[in-house]
Design a protein around this motif. Structure first.
Motif, PDB file in Angstrom:
ATOM      1  N   PRO A 189       1.258  -1.404   0.077  1.00  0.00           N
ATOM      2  CA  PRO A 189       0.262   0.342   0.905  1.00  0.00           C
ATOM      3  C   PRO A 189       1.218   1.016  -0.399  1.00  0.00           C
ATOM      4  N   ARG A 190       1.599   1.526   0.533  1.00  0.00           N
ATOM      5  CA  ARG A 190       2.568   2.548   0.586  1.00  0.00           C
ATOM      6  C   ARG A 190       3.604   3.130  -0.481  1.00  0.00           C
ATOM      7  N   ILE A 191       4.079   1.514  -1.368  1.00  0.00           N
ATOM      8  CA  ILE A 191       4.150   2.591  -2.771  1.00  0.00           C
ATOM      9  C   ILE A 191       3.839   2.439  -3.816  1.00  0.00           C
ATOM     10  N   VAL A 192       2.183   1.989  -3.741  1.00  0.00           N
ATOM     11  CA  VAL A 192       1.153   2.153  -4.684  1.00  0.00           C
ATOM     12  C   VAL A 192       0.968   3.677  -3.986  1.00  0.00           C
ATOM     13  N   LYS A 193       0.888   4.194  -3.272  1.00  0.00           N
ATOM     14  CA  LYS A 193       0.125   5.592  -2.732  1.00  0.00           C
ATOM     15  C   LYS A 193       1.019   6.043  -2.969  1.00  0.00           C
ATOM     16  N   ASP A 194       2.368   6.005  -2.664  1.00  0.00           N
ATOM     17  CA  ASP A 194       3.689   7.066  -2.811  1.00  0.00           C
ATOM     18  C   ASP A 194       3.372   7.351  -4.153  1.00  0.00           C
ATOM     19  N   THR A 195       3.243   6.127  -5.474  1.00  0.00           N
ATOM     20  CA  THR A 195       3.636   5.999  -6.914  1.00  0.00           C
ATOM     21  C   THR A 195       2.321   7.190  -7.473  1.00  0.00           C
ATOM     22  N   THR A 196       0.975   7.031  -6.776  1.00  0.00           N
ATOM     23  CA  THR A 196       0.445   7.175  -7.768  1.00  0.00           C
ATOM     24  C   THR A 196      -0.567   9.007  -6.724  1.00  0.00           C
ATOM     25  N   GLY A 197       0.171   8.877  -5.220  1.00  0.00           N
ATOM     26  CA  GLY A 197      -0.046  10.504  -4.932  1.00  0.00           C
ATOM     27  C   GLY A 197      -1.644  10.685  -4.263  1.00  0.00           C
TER      28      GLY A 197
END
Length: 285
Positions: free
Chosen positions: A231-239
Motif C-alpha cells: 500500500p505505501r508504494i502504491v500510494k507514493d507512486t499514485t500520489g
C-alpha cells in the motif's frame, strides 16, 4: 472464617510438570473465534463462525479438488540451484535445505494431474510455507511443464496462487519466470484449453503481475490479499489516498479484476461447473 481456610493440602503439581493444551488441538482465528482443529479440517480449514479461510497448502488443495484424493504428481523432484551464489545472512543453498526439511517440499509449487468430479484437470498449487511461496526458476519451470502437459493432452489447467512474489535470491532469473509462464498460458489460449486462476491469501508481486491474473476466469477465496506492491508504494507512486480494503478480493471483484469469489467448501463444484459449461458438456451433479 474457618470454612474459607484450606485445612488440608490438596494435590499439588510442580510447575515444570504442568502441561499446556497440545498444539494443534484448537485454532484461533484473527477475529478471536476458537475452533477445534478436527472441526476446522472437516470444514475445509474455514472457521465456521466468521468464515475466515486459514492458509493451507498443496496437500490440502489437492485433497479438496481431486476425486478421492487420487492424482499423479508431475516433475516431483525438480530442485532449485544457486547459479548466482547468493549469500546474505545465510547461503541460498542452506535456506533451500532448511525449507525442504521443514516443509517436506522440494520447492514452492507442486503440480499434479487427476480427475475432479470426473473432469481431467492439471493443477499447479503454490505453497506459502516454502520461502513465502516465492517464485524462482523451479516454480516457473514446473508451472510451464504442467501447462505443457495440459497442452499436449488437451486437459484444462488450474493454478492456485499463494505467493509473496519473486524470489530475491534468484534476482533476474526469478523475474524471467513471469514471461516464461505467460507464454505457456498464451499457448493454452491459442489451443482453446481452459485456464483457471485461483488467487488465495496472499497473491502478490510478480505472481500477480503474470499468471495469477491471466486466467480465462479469475477467481478468489473470500478475504484474500491480492496486489502487486504494498500500500505505501502504491500510494507514493499514485500520489492518492487509497481505500483501506483496496487490495482485498472483495474490492477487486467489485472493480472488475475478479470474476467471482468462492468459499473453499464450494470450490470444487464451482470450478467444475465452469468447466462443464465452457467445454459444452452436461453439468455434473
Amino acid at each position: 472464617m474457618a470454612w474459607f481456610k484450606r485445612t488440608q493440602k490438596g494435590i499439588q503439581t510442580a510447575t515444570e510438570d504442568k502441561k499446556d493444551v497440545p498444539k494443534g488441538l484448537w485454532y484461533k482465528s484473527p477475529t478471536g473465534k476458537i475452533v477445534d482443529a478436527d472441526q476446522l479440517e472437516k470444514n475445509f480449514y474455514v472457521s465456521p463462525e466468521d468464515g475466515y479461510h486459514v492458509r493451507i497448502g498443496s496437500k490440502e488443495y489437492f485433497k479438496i479438488l481431486f476425486d478421492d484424493n487420487k492424482f499423479k504428481e508431475l516433475d516431483k523432484n525438480i530442485e532449485s540451484k544457486d547459479p548466482l551464489k547468493f549469500t546474505d545472512t545465510k547461503k541460498y543453498t542452506e535456506r533451500l535445505k532448511a525449507a525442504q526439511e521443514k516443509t517436506g517440499l522440494t520447492d514452492a509449487v507442486r503440480t499434479a494431474v487427476g480427475k475432479s468430479k470426473g473432469n481431467e484437470l492439471v493443477v499447479a498449487c503454490m505453497d506459502f510455507s516454502f520461502i513465502g511461496g516465492s517464485m524462482g526458476s523451479v516454480v516457473g519451470e514446473k508451472i510451464a511443464r504442467a501447462a505443457n502437459h495440459a497442452l499436449i493432452n488437451n486437459i484444462p489447467f488450474m493454478i492456485i496462487s499463494k505467493s509473496g512474489g519473486a524470489r530475491m535470491m534468484e534476482a533476474a532469473l526469478s523475474l524471467m519466470q513471469m514471461a516464461k509462464t505467460s507464454v505457456k498460458l498464451a499457448q493454452l489460449a491459442d489451443a482453446n484449453i481452459p485456464y483457471i486462476s485461483l488467487c488465495t491469501d496472499p497473491t502478490t508481486g510478480g505472481t500477480t503481475a503474470s499468471f495469477a491474473m491471466l486466467g480465462d476466469i479469475n477467481i478468489s477465496e473470500p478475504g484474500a490479499l491480492i496486489g502487486f506492491a504494498g500500500p505505501r508504494i502504491v500510494k507514493d507512486t499514485t500520489g492518492q489516498d487509497l481505500p483501506k480494503d483496496f487490495q482485498t478480493a472483495e474490492y477487486l471483484k467489485d472493480h472488475g479484476f475478479l470474476d467471482f469469489i468462492t468459499p473453499r467448501s464450494e470450490l470444487k463444484d464451482r470450478v467444475n461447473l465452469y468447466l462443464d459449461l465452457i467445454l459444452n458438456q452436461p453439468v455434473r451433479s
